[in-house]
Scaffold this active site. Sequence first.
Site: not given
Lengths: 271, 560, 311
Positions: B61, B314, B350, B506, B529, B532, B535
Site C-alpha cells: 500500500s 497490487r 486502510t 502485467c 507473479c 497483483c 490479469c
Amino acid sequence: MLSMRSAPAGVGLDSNAKRQNSMKVLVTVKRVLDYNVKVRVKADRSDVDLANVKMALNPFCEIAVEEAVRLKEAGVATEVIVVSIGPKAVQEQIRTALALGADRGIHIETENSPESLSVAKLLAKIVADEQPGLVILGKQAIDSDNNQTGPMLAALTGLSQGTFASEVKIEGDEALVTREVDGGLQTLGLKLPAIVTTDLRLNEPRYASLPNIMKAKKKPMEVKTPADLGVELRAHTELLGVEPPAERKGGIKVSSVAELVEKLKNEAKVI
Amino acid sequence: MSEAVNAAERESMEFDVVIVGAGPAGLSAAIRLMQQAQDAERELTVCVVEKGSEVGAHILSGAVIEPRALVELFPDWKERGAPLTTAVTEDQIYLLGDATSARRIPNALVPKTMHNHGNYVASLGNLCRWLAEQAEALGVEVFPGFAASEVLYHADGSVKGIATGDMGIGHDGQPKDSYTPGMELHAKVTLFTEGCRGHLGKQLIEKFALDKDADPQHYGLGIKELWDIDPAKHQPGLVLHGSGWPLTGKGQEGTSGGFFLYHADNHQVVVGLIVDLNYSNPWLSPFDEFQRMKHHPLFAQYLEGGKRVSYGARAITKGGFNSLPKMTMPGALLLGCDAGTLNFSKIKGTHTAMKSGLVAAESVFKALGENDSVGQDISAYTDAFKASWLYDELYRSRNFGPALHKFGTLMGGAFNFIDQNLCGGKLPVTLHDTRADYAQLTPAAQSPKIDYPKPDGKLSFDKLTSVFLSNTNHEEDQPSHLQLKDASIPIGTNLPTWAEPAQRFCPAGVYEVVEEASGPRFQINAQNCVHCKTCDIKDPSQNITWVVPEGGGGPTYPNM
Amino acid sequence: MATLIIAEHDNSILKPATLNTVAAAVAIGGDVALLVVGEGCQAVADQAAQVAGVSKVLLADNAAYGHQLAENVAPLVAELAKTAGFDYVLAPATTTGKNLLPRVAALLDVGQLSDIVSVESADTFKRPIYAGNAIATVKSLDAIKVITVRGTAFDPVAAEGGSASIEAVTAVHDAALSRFVGEEVAKSDRPELTAARVIISGGRGMGNGENFALLEKVADKLGAAVGASRAAVDAGFVPNDMQVGQTGKIVAPELYIAVGISGAIQHLAGMKDSKVIVAINKDEEAPIFQVADYGLVADLFDAVPELEAKL
C-alpha cells in the site's frame, strides 16, 4: 555411472539393540533471514539490514528436523528434542520444528546469535544433560555460512561426526552416514552417539499441517540461559564491517569460437 | 487429483469464525471479535489464514494511513507501539504537464478529502505484522503460509467455511513426496478479506449475485517502490500527490490515474503510480509509465543518488460506493477491498477496510450470541454498516471516481472540488460508470503505439530486475496458478486484436508472447507473479483466472 | 609467524586446491608448512615438497589416517599447532577442510574463519556471507587462527620450484569412533551442478529440450555439469532440478558458459560468483553480456557445435 569400492571389514562393533530402542535425537535449529529475501547491507555498512524482514528456519536445520522425525516415525528414535539459541524470537523456529514433529523444545536465551564455538559449548552441555543417541544439525546456516558448529560440537563432546549427510541409517550401535564429498559420496560408520550434519539431498522436508501447528503451541518448551548451563560466552572474532559484493563488470567480446577457446585456454586458463 | 479424492482425504477443523486474509480488514475483525469475547467472558474461536509466507508478505500500500479506525480498535495504539510514527507534515499536490513541467495546485483548491493532516506515512505491511501480534496475544489463531483455495458450502447453499490448498502437488498435477492434503476449516461465519479481486470473493459475488444492484467494479493498478535517498533531501512526513503526465501523453487521452511520493522515516521515500485499469490503449504499459515517470524532475530531485530497495504492485478496488456489492450472504461476509470499501477520493482504503472489519465483528459477535446456528446471514451488518461513518464517508465520495472517468482529470477535478469542498459530497446527483474495465480496450490497430524509453538502471529499471526486489518465489514444481479458460485465446484472439496486452499490463513479466519457428507461443512465467491480480481484471477476453498457488508462494515484501 | 596447511590429497596426488591455500598463506606471510596426513602417501609429500613457497612438509603416514577421518586427524593437527608453535592453521574450503578444521578449532578452544576470500592483514580477512550476497570483514581475536580458504579467490602458487624438507610425524591418534565403509566415486564426467568445476547452461534460446543435447556434448568434453535458466525451465524444456539460482542451486564454478540465456537478474544471482563467465547469445543487447568476461554474439546453433569441435 557410480562404482562402489568397499572398505575392509569394519572395526569390531558389538551391536547394541538397547540403545536403538531408547534413542533420543537432539536437533538444533537456527533463525535466519528467509532465503527468498534479498540481503541488503545497511547504509553505514556495519552489518546487513534485518529490520522488518522475514525470518525463517534455516533450510538445513529444517532438513535436520525432518530426518529426526523420520527416525522417530521409523521407530528408531523415541524422542526428538529441538534446541535453538538466541533472543526470544527464536522460539518461533522452535515452534515450527515442534509443528513438524519434534516433541519438546529447549530455548537457550542469549542477547544475540552467538559464534559457532559458543553455540557448540552450549550444545555440549545440553548433550551432557540429555544424553541423546544422535545429534542432527544443519551443515551450515545460510546467514553466516560458517559450516562449523557440527564438528565443533563433536570435538567438545568427543563424539564421532558425519558431515554433509545425504543418507543416515542406524544399524545396531552404529550410524551409517553417506556424505556428499567433493567428487562423490563417502560412507562412514559412526559409533553412537554421533553428530550428523545435513546436506540438501538428505530429505525433502514435509509441510507443517494446521492441526500440528496448533498442537505445537502446547508442546513443552524449556528456557535456559548460558549461566544456567555454566557457559561463559566469549568473542573469538570481531565484525569490522559488511559490504555488498563487487559488481561484476562486463569483459570483452570475442569475434569467433576459435578466439573464445584460445582465451579460455591461455588467458583465463580454465580449460 | 480429483476433488472427490481430496475431499475424502481432507481433515477438518471447527471454528466460530474463520477469516480469509491477514490484511487490515481481517485482522481488525479478528481483534474486535476477541476483544468482545473477553469483555463478555465468552469462549470464541477465531482463525485467520493468510496465503503469504508471513503476515505482511503480500501487503502493499502507499501508504498514508488515517488512524480513525485504529483508534477505535486500540485507543492506546501509540503506547502499544503501533508502527505509525511518521506524521504527515505537509501536503503537496501537482499536475504534471509533460516530462519536465509541474504545476502545484494551491491547497485551497485541493479537494478536502486529499488533505492529510493527522495522518501517518507508514508501511501497511508492518502495521499488519503488528496487528497480527495483537490478534495472537488475544488468542486468535493466525496461520500464514496457508492459502484458502476453495469455498465450502452446506447442502442449503450457505457458506460452510473454506479449504486450504493441497501442498506438494507437482506441475503435472501428481502428488510429490511432500504431498500434504489441504484442510477444511468450518465456521459458523466466514469472513472474506482477501483484498482487491480476491479469487474466492469473486466466486461469492457471482454465486450470490452480490453485485446485482451495483455498478461494475472499477480497479486501478498501483506500482510502488521503496528508495533509500540522500539524507540531505529527506523531509520526513512530506507527502506529494498528483496526476497528469505521463498518463496524458499522445494517444493516451482518457487514461487516468495518479502518483504519490511519501517521505517515510529512515531516509526512505516511497514512490508509486496508480493507473486506472479502464484505460483504452492496449499498447499502454503501467510498469513503463511508472518507470519513465520517475525521470520527471519532481521525482528525480529526491531519487537521484538514491538506491531502490524494494518493488511491488497490487491492484486496488476503486469503484467505491456505487460499485459496492452486498456484503453479506448466508454464512459469510465480504469485507474491505474484497468488497471494495476503499475511499478513492482520499486514495485510502486502510481505515475503511479496518472499519468494515470492526463493524462486521460487532455484528457477528452479537448474532452468534443470540443464535449459535451455522450458515446464518448476518443481515444486521448491513444496518450497522449504514449507520457507521464508513457508509457516510463512502456515500459522500461516490462521485469522485466517476467524475474523473467521465470528465477527465481537469474537469473531473473541478467537479470534485465543488462536490467535496463546497457541498461536502452531498451534491444531489450520482454519477455512474457502467462499463467494466476489461471491456474498454480499443483494437491495437486503431491505437497509437507508445514508445517507452529504455530504463537507465539508475532511476528506471526493467521488469525482471524489479521483480527480483519483490523477493518473489513460488515452489517451482507446482501447477500454474494462472489458468486459462481457453488456451487458444491469447494467440488466437488477444494477439491479433489487442497485441496480447497481458505482456504489458502485467507488472511482473509473467506473460510473454515468444516468437518461435512454429509461430508465436504464449508463455506464462508463473514464478514471477506478485499476486497483483491485474490479469484477472484486465484481460479483455476475461480468459485468465488467478487462483492461489501453494501457500507461502508469492512476494515477500519487507516494509511495503 | 608460521602457518600450517592441511594438504588436500587422495594418498597419491596432491590436489590443486592446496596450491590456492598456500597462496593465501603467502599473503599472510611467514613460514609455510604443509601437513600431509594419510596412509601410504609418501608420493604426496614428495609433490608437496616441490610447491613454491613451502619451507617444510610434515608427513603423518599411518593406517589410522588412511581416510582422513576427522576424529583421528583433528587431535593430530591440534597437537602440532600447539607444540610446534604455529600461528595459523589453514585448509582449503573443500568438503575435507570443512569437515576437519572446525574440529581442530574446537580442540584448540579458538574460533574459525570459514571460506576467506582475501587477506587484509595478519588478523583481518574478508569472507562471503549470505551465499556471497554480502562480504564481511572479520578480525580474529584468537592466538591461533584457524581458517579455511576459498580456492577461486587466490591464484595458485606454482606446483614446482620449491625444495622443502620432509619431516615424519610419528604421533598416532586413533579415536576408534568412526570407520570408513565405502565410497562412490563419481566416475561420470557429469558432476552435480553445485559441485561442478565447469557448468554449461542453456536458456530459452535453446528453443526446446532436445537441443540441450548440444550442450551435453560440450559438457562431456569439459567434464561439465549442464544447467538451465528459469525461463528454460518455465518453458518446459528441462526439469526444474537443472535450474541455476533455484533454492540451493547457487553455483560458483571456475567456468560458467551461458548459452541462449538473456541474463535475467534471477539467473545472475545464481551464478555471479563464477570465476569466469562466458556468454553466447545472438542478441547483442542481452544483459548477460554485462557480466560476461567473454561474450560471443552468435547463433548458438552454429557456435555450440563449433565449440564442441574445437575443444
